[in-house]
Design an enzyme around this catalytic site. Sequence first.
Site, mmCIF file in Angstrom:
data_model
loop_
_atom_site.group_PDB
_atom_site.id
_atom_site.type_symbol
_atom_site.label_atom_id
_atom_site.label_comp_id
_atom_site.label_asym_id
_atom_site.label_seq_id
_atom_site.Cartn_x
_atom_site.Cartn_y
_atom_site.Cartn_z
ATOM 1 N N HIS A 239 69.004 34.173 22.739
ATOM 2 C CA HIS A 239 68.984 35.514 23.331
ATOM 3 C C HIS A 239 67.791 36.238 22.709
ATOM 4 C CE1 HIS A 239 71.169 39.404 24.501
ATOM 5 N NE2 HIS A 239 70.217 39.825 23.684
ATOM 6 N N HIS A 241 64.620 39.220 22.788
ATOM 7 C CA HIS A 241 64.047 40.462 23.316
ATOM 8 C C HIS A 241 62.527 40.377 23.216
ATOM 9 C CE1 HIS A 241 67.639 43.058 23.930
ATOM 10 N NE2 HIS A 241 68.178 42.098 23.197
ATOM 11 N N CYS A 272 69.366 46.857 22.403
ATOM 12 C CA CYS A 272 70.528 47.372 21.690
ATOM 13 C C CYS A 272 70.246 48.784 21.201
ATOM 14 C CB CYS A 272 70.847 46.449 20.498
ATOM 15 S SG CYS A 272 72.151 47.081 19.434
ATOM 16 N N ASN A 281 65.282 42.826 27.142
ATOM 17 C CA ASN A 281 65.554 41.397 27.060
ATOM 18 C C ASN A 281 64.448 40.626 27.769
ATOM 19 O OD1 ASN A 281 68.651 40.869 26.263
ATOM 20 N ND2 ASN A 281 68.508 42.789 27.374
#
Lengths: 338, 338
Positions: A239, A241, A272, A281
């Site tokens: 995951h 960014h 976040c 993202n």
Amino acid sequence: MIWGAAAKPWKWPRSLPLTYKHLQFMEKNVKNQPIIIHEVGLRDGLQVEKTVVPLEEKLRWIQGLFQTGIDIIQLGSFVNPEKVPQMADTDRLFTQLIASKTKPATVTLSGLVLNEKGLDRGLACGVEMFCMGVSASDTHSQKNTGKTTFDALAQIIPMAQKARQADKKVQVSVQSAFGCGFEGAMAKERVLGIIKEYLAAGIKNISLADTAGHGQPEQVEELFSAIRELDPAVEMTCHFHNTYGLGLANCYAALQTGVTSFESAFGGLGGCPFTKVPAGNVSSEDLVHSLQRMNIRNDINLDKLLEVARMVGTYLNRELPGFILKSGSIVKFKQTIS
Amino acid sequence: MIWGAAAKPWKWPRSLPLTYKHLQFMEKNVKNQPIIIHEVGLRDGLQVEKTVVPLEEKLRWIQGLFQTGIDIIQLGSFVNPEKVPQMADTDRLFTQLIASKTKPATVTLSGLVLNEKGLDRGLACGVEMFCMGVSASDTHSQKNTGKTTFDALAQIIPMAQKARQADKKVQVSVQSAFGCGFEGAMAKERVLGIIKEYLAAGIKNISLADTAGHGQPEQVEELFSAIRELDPAVEMTCHFHNTYGLGLANCYAALQTGVTSFESAFGGLGGCPFTKVPAGNVSSEDLVHSLQRMNIRNDINLDKLLEVARMVGTYLNRELPGFILKSGSIVKFKQTIS
């Protein structure tokens, strides 16, 4: 050719033995592994938005996503609706979608839970896959959950086991795994220490989240390789960014290291709210486009995916950071690699 | 865990034998090779701008670049001043800078030449390194130079030899090496055919330019590895545009494959005016930031480099696409990779 004295030697490569090792691993284990796309735009994309997107609009986007061939769709998180109004309708989204019977059999609906109460809400409304995790950074963990990493871990592991006992898919993560905007670098041992606890609890689906965007490709290869050494049967998710422009570079490094599941958000939305420099993202369209340029996941309908990203951009009334949204797709140009 | 039928297997890896080969090469040859940064913002950055930047402003930026530790600075191209007014002062830039004696001994000044006339102008005004090349795409070549690839090559090779005879550094390139916005994919054999001509003429400093931004990391590894197989003594340069978000991913792949010289532009400015979808170069700050996150070229002064990019953005009065310009540097956070 003589170059200036300023050009310091680059000592290649610190991770050579590891690289050899994971090539060997690849030959044995990763061949024919499917690559999974996990769309997190409805959760990680929207949680930082000022706009609260109504349920009907979310449903339109989700119906669009159902037509893309994306494997997992994260509908939202089960958090305090007063604190995060953007996620207040997560339970209803699950209930309505499941009742509508519009979901293709190939799609898994996931939800993020932060605590036991959220887990119970998720179990009650039909979540198929539970995502949960802890931050490697105590500072980030405190800001996000009010708990230290250690206390958060002590809470998460029984939750993961409870979800598994309910026959649910479970993915556990380490957030800020590649660095934290507040604390800086995260010790590799600290991240691996958390992973060891997950593995000891029998949970093999493990995600590393680069919440702050600090990851760089060499580090991505190093950390995922180290995890696989702990347990070759681990299923790895990443995951990233795109805070410092390395989102897709990190995805490529992860792909090379045997990561099989990729989290991304439509349009490159997100960030976040509890990081220091929130940024989007990796964009789902950019990721799928890159994979398809490598002849991976050609079955995903990129045009439909772009349609969803455009719907989101139109609704939020701004240009989203994704590249393919601006430049257009070139997957029609097939590569000539032998 | 059973995933949907939509998840097609990914057949890893088509290039495994090559990967092994270049790892072996790395062990023998690339260790302690310096990594070179070649700033092309004044040429590839400005040629697409509507604004004609005055010579005094360019000199301010160049003096800023002199303080960064960047190795090569491309001052401009020697083209028809009436057709490309942005580059009309290239001769004067060289003359004035050389006369001012402000250039650090470690910096090389390069210029791009497209034809014999441009070469003569460059030789007359003190160019230290000549860059020249042909496009692998006939369509792009015709639009850019009015010649087919073959005719352009027949012109470039004698020019390169003439520049070498004048004791100049010479770098020859293949533009659109990874694909063309008009023609699509470029056959690998076509690109390698051009490289073979360069090597046969004794020119070993070879650049692949991804003019259209079509490159993807797997292809980057494949093509540079193939070039090195043609001649292990080749010096390889890469030049990527970030059209589809893969600029830094391609740089990382190039770095892994033994490329030692990287062309980039301040702020991520740029794009060839004769491509179909012009988009910025890889940003110099983003590239240096990524390298320094991997502990490569820590000697470059990133703050000074960011200052230059900000000067350029202020002058052009718009936000440039570079990531670090927006997010700020995190090189202070040292990695904990073992």
